[in-house]
Design a protein around this motif. Sequence first.
Motif, mmCIF file in Angstrom:
data_model
loop_
_atom_site.group_PDB
_atom_site.id
_atom_site.type_symbol
_atom_site.label_atom_id
_atom_site.label_comp_id
_atom_site.label_asym_id
_atom_site.label_seq_id
_atom_site.Cartn_x
_atom_site.Cartn_y
_atom_site.Cartn_z
ATOM 1 N N ARG A 1 -4.848 3.582 -1.356
ATOM 2 C CA ARG A 1 -5.899 4.263 -2.092
ATOM 3 C C ARG A 1 -5.439 5.681 -2.400
ATOM 4 N NH1 ARG A 1 -11.038 4.923 1.562
ATOM 5 N NH2 ARG A 1 -11.301 6.954 0.568
ATOM 6 N N ALA A 2 -5.963 6.237 -3.475
ATOM 7 C CA ALA A 2 -5.628 7.614 -3.827
ATOM 8 C C ALA A 2 -6.798 8.190 -4.601
ATOM 9 C CB ALA A 2 -4.366 7.655 -4.684
ATOM 10 N N LEU B 1 -11.697 7.570 -7.072
ATOM 11 C CA LEU B 1 -10.890 6.824 -6.115
ATOM 12 C C LEU B 1 -10.202 5.655 -6.827
ATOM 13 C CD1 LEU B 1 -10.208 6.793 -3.079
ATOM 14 C CD2 LEU B 1 -12.014 5.096 -2.791
ATOM 15 N N ARG C 1 -10.813 -2.800 -1.068
ATOM 16 C CA ARG C 1 -9.584 -2.599 -0.301
ATOM 17 C C ARG C 1 -9.797 -2.978 1.172
ATOM 18 N NH1 ARG C 1 -8.656 1.787 2.574
ATOM 19 N NH2 ARG C 1 -6.612 1.922 3.574
ATOM 20 N N ARG C 2 -10.899 -2.499 1.746
ATOM 21 C CA ARG C 2 -11.148 -2.805 3.165
ATOM 22 C C ARG C 2 -11.432 -4.287 3.374
ATOM 23 N NH1 ARG C 2 -13.781 2.486 3.451
ATOM 24 N NH2 ARG C 2 -15.768 1.501 2.955
ATOM 25 N N LEU D 1 -8.122 -6.035 3.432
ATOM 26 C CA LEU D 1 -7.459 -5.716 4.706
ATOM 27 C C LEU D 1 -8.056 -6.545 5.844
ATOM 28 C CD1 LEU D 1 -7.142 -1.792 5.006
ATOM 29 C CD2 LEU D 1 -5.288 -3.461 4.808
ATOM 30 N N VAL E 1 -2.636 -5.809 1.461
ATOM 31 C CA VAL E 1 -2.642 -4.423 1.919
ATOM 32 C C VAL E 1 -2.452 -3.548 0.685
ATOM 33 C CG1 VAL E 1 -1.688 -2.743 3.543
ATOM 34 C CG2 VAL E 1 -1.486 -5.191 4.036
ATOM 35 N N LEU E 2 -3.555 -2.948 0.274
ATOM 36 C CA LEU E 2 -3.522 -2.042 -0.875
ATOM 37 C C LEU E 2 -3.761 -0.627 -0.384
ATOM 38 C CD1 LEU E 2 -5.690 -4.039 -3.430
ATOM 39 C CD2 LEU E 2 -3.353 -3.208 -3.836
ATOM 40 N N ALA F 1 0.804 -1.216 0.000
ATOM 41 C CA ALA F 1 0.000 0.000 0.000
ATOM 42 C C ALA F 1 0.838 1.268 0.000
ATOM 43 C CB ALA F 1 -0.895 0.003 1.234
ATOM 44 N N ALA G 1 -13.384 1.412 -2.575
ATOM 45 C CA ALA G 1 -13.055 1.502 -1.148
ATOM 46 C C ALA G 1 -13.361 0.188 -0.443
ATOM 47 C CB ALA G 1 -13.817 2.658 -0.502
#
Lengths: 487, 487
Positions: free
Chosen positions: B451-452, B458, B438-439, B442, B448-449, B89, B435
């Motif tokens: 975000r931006a 996103l 990714r969660r 996790l 583990v990625l 990440a 979003a």
Amino acid sequence: MRTSPSLASGPEGPDALRPLLDTVLDALSEGTRARGGPLPRGGPKAVAARLRDAVGDVLPADGDPNALHTVVHALAETAADPAAPLCTAHLHCPPLALATAADLAASALNPSLDSWDQAPGASELEALVTGALAREVFGSGGAEDASAPPPATPTTRLTATPTALITTRLTATPTALITTGGTESNQLALLLAREAHGAGLRLVHGANAHHSVPRAAWLVGLAEPVVVPAPAGVLDVAALDEALTELPGPHLVAATAGTTDAGLIDPLPEIAELCAAHGARLHVDAAYGGGLLFSDRYRARLAGLDAADTVTLDLHKLGWQPVAAGLLAVRDPGDLAVLHHRADYLNADDDTEAGLPDLLGRSLRTSRRPDVVKIAVTLKALGRSGLGGLVEQVCDRARDFADLVHGHPGFELYDPPTISTVLFRPAHADDDAVAAVRRMLLTDGRAVLGRARTDGRLWLKTTLLNPHTRPDDLAALLNLVEGNTPG
Amino acid sequence: MRTSPSLASGPEGPDALRPLLDTVLDALSEGTRARGGPLPRGGPKAVAARLRDAVGDVLPADGDPNALHTVVHALAETAADPAAPLCTAHLHCPPLALATAADLAASALNPSLDSWDQAPGASELEALVTGALAREVFGSGGAEDASAPPPATPTTRLTATPTALITTRLTATPTALITTGGTESNQLALLLAREAHGAGLRLVHGANAHHSVPRAAWLVGLAEPVVVPAPAGVLDVAALDEALTELPGPHLVAATAGTTDAGLIDPLPEIAELCAAHGARLHVDAAYGGGLLFSDRYRARLAGLDAADTVTLDLHKLGWQPVAAGLLAVRDPGDLAVLHHRADYLNADDDTEAGLPDLLGRSLRTSRRPDVVKIAVTLKALGRSGLGGLVEQVCDRARDFADLVHGHPGFELYDPPTISTVLFRPAHADDDAVAAVRRMLLTDGRAVLGRARTDGRLWLKTTLLNPHTRPDDLAALLNLVEGNTPG
């Protein structure tokens, strides 16, 4: 694809580390033997040349397979070894092997405490440890200590009398932030105060405060601080009252529990009462003295500490941690709201709402090493009794040394120690001779002594932080000073 | 006299450390096996509970002899392992075993870089390393790179064209300060600028700057910064020109070489020219991109860096160090005079005159860990070619991943990577789904990625910093995202 050097974590990490750690331990042993004393011989220029020659090119075009041994050996050979009994100048402790070993895990796993997904467990460990230490400072401190025995060696500078001061009962749980040391803790304390009271805040500190306190005011853009005299080495309460009465507020008072020069503790209960009366905020720099919290015998000397808004602690002093191991204990966790900070890649709103902890507001740093790991291992391995025992050992050793100085006709003792600092000087020597004997012992690699100017004179300083130091070592130190004082 | 726990240094230190290090390595192995993936399963609450249950009381009345194993095992079991290929990440590198082992020597000997008599050799080692790194930044940079090949994957956002910019020839030798990371480096850069130009200094930075840049302005008491748009992810030069023309100075321009979100490099030569034309001071935050200096293939992307007054570097990113390993390179060492600080116990005038080096002005900290030790070992062991090779490996891997994404009909690629960051998203997914995946990964402990948010949307972010990551790992990562995106 070319072969990459091994990584420290992952399933293969421990096996990759094992031979490298052997190399480090061997180089430490050999370098320490080559040094032979508490610090290298020859003084700054010679020592620098020796290190440069040993290390060679630090950024060669192509790698050197012996670099690890070479650099560590050179470092050990040219170190001032805090475990050497005659290395006794500064608040520079010999770290416990246990804490040092634990710190390896922090380096290997490399958690970074700026987001949960870089430190899932380390962030919880930090919450546990900082909560426990904040309770030591603010918890049931005052009440618990009322029944503690009086300090073993009261001095005129010590205020141990219980006062009628009623500390505000807390509804929120105190907390603590982990810092790089007392200096960063003091910086954070001033920043929190500035944000609570505005940039017009006036810092008031004793002439005995650590230099980092006025430096922090400069850093965060406050006006020149007001310096209250400390003629007896501790902040003068009458002068503080006068300053708070006459100068326009808002005020932040910074007191000290364990001065750098003499290890003295400001009269905290009286200072806290004055702050309450004048509506001033109180910060206590207990970077040195905070360790007394672990000792049932000495804890009462910190009476009044729990009335502070913020308290600097530093476990790389009376806590036997490798640097860094600072803390800032904060009575009202609401004070930390001003550190709240949003960065979409670390703590986006929707992530926080979804339950990912937001860690960014626990520090001014972003990437942050988990110094909490070594602290947690030390606290748990030793317990309060073990840590308190170490504190008592070095304080007892300082009393022994003060007795030795006091009983020696060739020396003058400044005062019995409050914590573990002893100031002394050869009788009949002038300041130049005092400065010269210290530098001579440094240059010859025989002893590391500190210095402090107080009462208008220059003193030699020993800060006893090594629990392994024996009375014999102290006698040898005194002989060395006696035999090398010019004139 | 009771027995004290062993110390890490002194002649007995290495023997005391050996069995404790074995305990740490065993606990790391076992904890890593118990975790089984890149991070622990279950999400924040479950992981916190697991750590709390495993660690138990962190400050018991009496010590626990198993504390070292217990805490390290719990830490490893609940870590996000930067050496796991699917832990990708953040700018959170897997440290080299070599650097990690070297760091043990810093902990054991515990030199503190605030006075010569606490760090006789370490202070010289720091001078050697900071000098060498400052030369990498400012030395013969521009001239040397003119003959370098063009970057391998030019993008529209990259400015690699050599410019006619003539950098001022130096008479004084550039230097560098060691910091806790990019954030402290940025803070110091702003402080030096404030002192050079007064508190009326106006900070001008791009919308793409790291959050620590405006936060540093707040810390040191500067006015609200001027934010220049960065619509293409890099600072817009025309908008900067306009800001510098219209707003009253003095100005500090902060540019970025390696943005946190996309790893982009601002057009440094043009920005430097504008600063010269407007008399503005220039700071470049190269915390991420600075590592390209080590690579002959990529170094030219930093053209213009040598025109900056100050440059943030960070070797716990593209330098594979455990945190902390930050630097601030300073072109004119005279800028550091404002950090000069006098404390009689550390650098009394007569000691300085007698030849004891004065180290206090190299940092805002007082006690200071020698992070230089691990850096020195790494630079010397790998050499420029070894470090450059690692940089190229992760940049190549990022290109591979971008190609993989680009060739996959289910994904959208933001842009080819400039350094080692790749932004991508499942095609046809909305921001909530991005979003959520990714969660989910996790929480499940599978990846583990990062975000931006850019271009108003996103993106998922991978920051490839692990030189051991294989193309297979990247394919697995993409499959994982594909299989777990909702909707």
